[in-house]
Design a protein around this motif. Structure first.
Motif, PDB file in Angstrom:
ATOM      1  N   ASP A   1       0.852  -1.185   0.000  1.00 25.54           N
ATOM      2  CA  ASP A   1       0.000   0.000   0.000  1.00 25.54           C
ATOM      3  C   ASP A   1       0.896   1.246   0.000  1.00 25.54           C
ATOM      4  OD1 ASP A   1      -1.909   1.942   0.244  1.00 25.54           O
ATOM      5  OD2 ASP A   1      -2.859   1.068   2.040  1.00 25.54           O
ATOM      6  N   THR A   2       0.876   1.963  -1.114  1.00 26.13           N
ATOM      7  CA  THR A   2       1.735   3.152  -1.257  1.00 26.13           C
ATOM      8  C   THR A   2       1.294   4.313  -0.379  1.00 26.13           C
ATOM      9  OG1 THR A   2       0.410   3.865  -3.161  1.00 26.13           O
ATOM     10  CG2 THR A   2       2.370   2.535  -3.603  1.00 26.13           C
ATOM     11  N   LYS A   3       0.119   4.241   0.174  1.00 26.71           N
ATOM     12  CA  LYS A   3      -0.378   5.308   1.037  1.00 26.71           C
ATOM     13  C   LYS A   3       0.148   5.179   2.460  1.00 26.71           C
ATOM     14  CE  LYS A   3      -4.646   6.081  -1.560  1.00 26.71           C
ATOM     15  NZ  LYS A   3      -6.127   6.142  -1.501  1.00 26.71           N
ATOM     16  N   ASN A   4       0.740   4.006   2.755  1.00 25.89           N
ATOM     17  CA  ASN A   4       1.255   3.790   4.103  1.00 25.89           C
ATOM     18  C   ASN A   4       2.619   4.474   4.281  1.00 25.89           C
ATOM     19  OD1 ASN A   4      -0.874   2.296   5.063  1.00 25.89           O
ATOM     20  ND2 ASN A   4       0.034   0.321   4.465  1.00 25.89           N
ATOM     21  N   THR A   5       2.768   5.126   5.411  1.00 29.68           N
ATOM     22  CA  THR A   5       4.060   5.671   5.802  1.00 29.68           C
ATOM     23  C   THR A   5       4.774   4.618   6.640  1.00 29.68           C
ATOM     24  OG1 THR A   5       3.231   7.957   5.812  1.00 29.68           O
ATOM     25  CG2 THR A   5       5.232   7.502   7.091  1.00 29.68           C
TER      26      THR A   5
ATOM     27  N   SER B   1      14.089  -4.857  16.628  1.00 31.58           N
ATOM     28  CA  SER B   1      13.695  -3.936  15.560  1.00 31.58           C
ATOM     29  C   SER B   1      12.237  -4.161  15.228  1.00 31.58           C
ATOM     30  CB  SER B   1      14.559  -4.142  14.304  1.00 31.58           C
ATOM     31  OG  SER B   1      14.316  -5.439  13.761  1.00 31.58           O
ATOM     32  N   ALA B   2      11.593  -3.170  14.620  1.00 33.39           N
ATOM     33  CA  ALA B   2      10.185  -3.272  14.231  1.00 33.39           C
ATOM     34  C   ALA B   2       9.896  -2.233  13.170  1.00 33.39           C
ATOM     35  CB  ALA B   2       9.281  -3.084  15.433  1.00 33.39           C
ATOM     36  N   LYS B   3       8.726  -2.373  12.550  1.00 32.26           N
ATOM     37  CA  LYS B   3       8.291  -1.404  11.540  1.00 32.26           C
ATOM     38  C   LYS B   3       6.841  -1.028  11.810  1.00 32.26           C
ATOM     39  CE  LYS B   3      11.320  -2.744   7.714  1.00 32.26           C
ATOM     40  NZ  LYS B   3      11.381  -3.252   6.317  1.00 32.26           N
ATOM     41  N   VAL B   4       6.544   0.228  11.546  1.00 31.50           N
ATOM     42  CA  VAL B   4       5.180   0.713  11.690  1.00 31.50           C
ATOM     43  C   VAL B   4       4.692   1.109  10.301  1.00 31.50           C
ATOM     44  CG1 VAL B   4       3.667   2.465  12.686  1.00 31.50           C
ATOM     45  CG2 VAL B   4       5.586   1.557  14.018  1.00 31.50           C
ATOM     46  N   TYR B   5       3.500   0.616   9.921  1.00 29.32           N
ATOM     47  CA  TYR B   5       2.850   0.989   8.663  1.00 29.32           C
ATOM     48  C   TYR B   5       1.633   1.837   9.049  1.00 29.32           C
ATOM     49  CZ  TYR B   5       5.758  -2.578   6.438  1.00 29.32           C
ATOM     50  OH  TYR B   5       6.838  -3.310   5.972  1.00 29.32           O
ATOM     51  N   TRP B   6       1.748   3.145   8.734  1.00 28.38           N
ATOM     52  CA  TRP B   6       0.713   4.083   9.178  1.00 28.38           C
ATOM     53  C   TRP B   6       0.129   4.804   7.984  1.00 28.38           C
ATOM     54  CZ3 TRP B   6       2.001   9.508  11.426  1.00 28.38           C
ATOM     55  CH2 TRP B   6       0.817  10.139  11.849  1.00 28.38           C
ATOM     56  N   ASN B   7      -1.181   4.648   7.810  1.00 34.72           N
ATOM     57  CA  ASN B   7      -1.899   5.367   6.763  1.00 34.72           C
ATOM     58  C   ASN B   7      -2.464   6.630   7.406  1.00 34.72           C
ATOM     59  OD1 ASN B   7      -3.928   6.345   4.934  1.00 34.72           O
ATOM     60  ND2 ASN B   7      -3.962   4.309   3.975  1.00 34.72           N
TER      61      ASN B   7
ATOM     62  N   GLU C   1      -4.156   9.011   6.144  1.00 37.02           N
ATOM     63  CA  GLU C   1      -5.517   9.354   5.719  1.00 37.02           C
ATOM     64  C   GLU C   1      -6.552   8.579   6.534  1.00 37.02           C
ATOM     65  OE1 GLU C   1      -5.914   8.781   1.566  1.00 37.02           O
ATOM     66  OE2 GLU C   1      -4.381  10.262   1.014  1.00 37.02           O
ATOM     67  N   THR C   2      -6.351   7.281   6.619  1.00 40.56           N
ATOM     68  CA  THR C   2      -7.317   6.432   7.355  1.00 40.56           C
ATOM     69  C   THR C   2      -6.945   6.288   8.823  1.00 40.56           C
ATOM     70  OG1 THR C   2      -6.107   4.412   6.813  1.00 40.56           O
ATOM     71  CG2 THR C   2      -7.831   5.124   5.265  1.00 40.56           C
ATOM     72  N   GLN C   3      -5.728   6.680   9.195  1.00 39.27           N
ATOM     73  CA  GLN C   3      -5.199   6.613  10.560  1.00 39.27           C
ATOM     74  C   GLN C   3      -4.995   5.166  11.039  1.00 39.27           C
ATOM     75  OE1 GLN C   3      -7.632   8.985  13.174  1.00 39.27           O
ATOM     76  NE2 GLN C   3      -7.571  10.798  11.842  1.00 39.27           N
ATOM     77  N   VAL C   4      -5.085   4.196  10.106  1.00 35.80           N
ATOM     78  CA  VAL C   4      -4.896   2.781  10.455  1.00 35.80           C
ATOM     79  C   VAL C   4      -3.414   2.510  10.666  1.00 35.80           C
ATOM     80  CG1 VAL C   4      -5.106   0.411   9.626  1.00 35.80           C
ATOM     81  CG2 VAL C   4      -6.958   2.046   9.246  1.00 35.80           C
ATOM     82  N   VAL C   5      -3.104   1.713  11.726  1.00 35.78           N
ATOM     83  CA  VAL C   5      -1.714   1.419  12.073  1.00 35.78           C
ATOM     84  C   VAL C   5      -1.519  -0.097  12.160  1.00 35.78           C
ATOM     85  CG1 VAL C   5       0.135   1.732  13.754  1.00 35.78           C
ATOM     86  CG2 VAL C   5      -1.532   3.570  13.356  1.00 35.78           C
ATOM     87  N   TYR C   6      -0.451  -0.565  11.507  1.00 35.29           N
ATOM     88  CA  TYR C   6      -0.028  -1.962  11.623  1.00 35.29           C
ATOM     89  C   TYR C   6       1.414  -1.992  12.136  1.00 35.29           C
ATOM     90  CZ  TYR C   6      -4.048  -3.433   8.796  1.00 35.29           C
ATOM     91  OH  TYR C   6      -5.328  -3.668   8.326  1.00 35.29           O
ATOM     92  N   ILE C   7       1.719  -2.955  12.974  1.00 34.91           N
ATOM     93  CA  ILE C   7       3.058  -3.141  13.524  1.00 34.91           C
ATOM     94  C   ILE C   7       3.636  -4.450  12.999  1.00 34.91           C
ATOM     95  CG2 ILE C   7       4.456  -3.325  15.604  1.00 34.91           C
ATOM     96  CD1 ILE C   7       3.039  -0.634  15.288  1.00 34.91           C
ATOM     97  N   ASP C   8       4.806  -4.359  12.374  1.00 32.23           N
ATOM     98  CA  ASP C   8       5.548  -5.551  11.954  1.00 32.23           C
ATOM     99  C   ASP C   8       6.615  -5.808  13.020  1.00 32.23           C
ATOM    100  OD1 ASP C   8       6.981  -7.571  10.848  1.00 32.23           O
ATOM    101  OD2 ASP C   8       7.563  -6.491   9.018  1.00 32.23           O
ATOM    102  N   ALA C   9       6.360  -6.810  13.895  1.00 34.63           N
ATOM    103  CA  ALA C   9       7.240  -7.082  15.034  1.00 34.63           C
ATOM    104  C   ALA C   9       8.101  -8.318  14.809  1.00 34.63           C
ATOM    105  CB  ALA C   9       6.410  -7.240  16.306  1.00 34.63           C
ATOM    106  N   ALA C  10       8.400  -8.611  13.533  1.00 32.71           N
ATOM    107  CA  ALA C  10       9.196  -9.810  13.240  1.00 32.71           C
ATOM    108  C   ALA C  10      10.595  -9.729  13.843  1.00 32.71           C
ATOM    109  CB  ALA C  10       9.299 -10.002  11.722  1.00 32.71           C
ATOM    110  N   GLY C  11      11.098  -8.519  14.075  1.00 32.63           N
ATOM    111  CA  GLY C  11      12.438  -8.355  14.645  1.00 32.63           C
ATOM    112  C   GLY C  11      12.453  -8.299  16.151  1.00 32.63           C
ATOM    113  N   MET C  12      11.326  -8.566  16.787  1.00 31.31           N
ATOM    114  CA  MET C  12      11.257  -8.503  18.261  1.00 31.31           C
ATOM    115  C   MET C  12      11.421  -9.895  18.854  1.00 31.31           C
ATOM    116  SD  MET C  12      10.700  -5.292  18.900  1.00 31.31           S
ATOM    117  CE  MET C  12      10.090  -5.277  20.596  1.00 31.31           C
ATOM    118  N   PRO C  13      12.165 -10.026  19.964  1.00 28.53           N
ATOM    119  CA  PRO C  13      12.268 -11.328  20.634  1.00 28.53           C
ATOM    120  C   PRO C  13      10.947 -11.686  21.313  1.00 28.53           C
ATOM    121  CG  PRO C  13      13.333  -9.653  21.955  1.00 28.53           C
ATOM    122  CD  PRO C  13      12.928  -8.982  20.668  1.00 28.53           C
TER     123      PRO C  13
END
Length: 246
Positions: A135-139, A153-159, A161-173
């Motif tokens: 999704d190109t709209k995600n920051t 480590s982790a990543k946040v995908y934040w839109n 416009e929609t204010q929807v937030v996803y967390i990619d926690a694959a780098g977390m123990p």
């Protein structure tokens, strides 16, 4: 009267003579039979009689073993009963095998259904993950490890416009037992203001390690801290695992 008696007397005398003649003939026949029998019968002395008697006694002493009578109907009945028992045992064994096969088939069916459900869930998670990443709209906000866990480590995908937030926690123990990761939306100005936007619950069960959290509108940074199960009202800075600015 004399004339009437004479015929009767003559008949009576005639009957007497006839009876005498018959008796004489009978006696003669009997004598002839006796004489004929004597001429054919062999003469046996006392010695011969004793020998014959001894042989007869010897023969009577010999016991002839007779085979016991066999009741074939009884034997056939027993054979039929045995065959019936064998047949019942075979049928019971077949029924038990069939029941086991049904149970095994049912167990296998449940197992296959569970595996299919897991595959479907993983497929949905994969599709969701791909959709979020593409999704190109995600920051995308990268969160780096801090002093307590520099390897995290982790990543946040934040839109925005929609204010929807996803967390990619694959780098977390994996969090310790009784602990949970808590996500914070941070306002840096005019002062540091953290707002909790969710917990990474069921961390181990989530294979993709991508979690949907609460929406946020004006985040300037994101952070992840390790908190007791159920979360905290404010972040425990000594347990700050990752931090990243938008």
């Amino acid at each position: 009267m004399v004339y009437l008696v004479k015929p009767k007397m003559k008949k009576l005398l005639l009957w007497q003579k006839t009876i005498l003649r018959i008796n004489t003939e009978i006696i003669a026949i009997e004598k002839a039979i006796v004489s004929l029998s004597s001429s054919f019968a062999p003469f046996h002395s006392v010695e011969n009689y004793e020998k014959i008697k001894a042989k007869l006694e010897l023969k009577h002493k010999e016991v002839i073993q007779l085979e016991p009578s066999r009741n074939w109907a009884q034997y056939i009945g027993w054979a039929a009963a045995i065959l019936l028992l064998v047949g019942i045992g075979f049928q019971y064994n077949q029924l038990e095998q069939t029941s086991n096969q049904v149970v095994n088939a049912t167990t296998e069916k449940v197992k296959v259904e569970q595996e299919l459900n897991q595959l479907e869930r993983k497929n949905k998670e994969s599709e969701t993950s791909l959709a979020i990443v593409r999704d190109t709209k995600n920051t995308v906000v990268a969160l780096g490890g801090q002093a307590v866990a520099p390897e995290s480590s982790a990543k946040v995908y934040w839109n925005k416009e929609t204010q929807v937030v996803y967390i990619d926690a694959a780098g977390m123990p994996e969090p310790p037992k009784g602990m949970v990761y808590q996500i914070w939306s941070l306002k840096l100005q005019p002062q540091l203001t953290p707002t909790s936007i969710g917990l990474l619950s069921d961390f181990t069960a989530n294979d993709s390690k991508i979690f949907a959290v609460d929406k946020t509108a004006d985040a300037e940074a994101f952070a992840i801290t390790l908190e007791p199960a159920g979360g905290s009202l404010s972040p425990t800075m000594e347990q700050l695992y990752t931090l990243g600015k938008v």
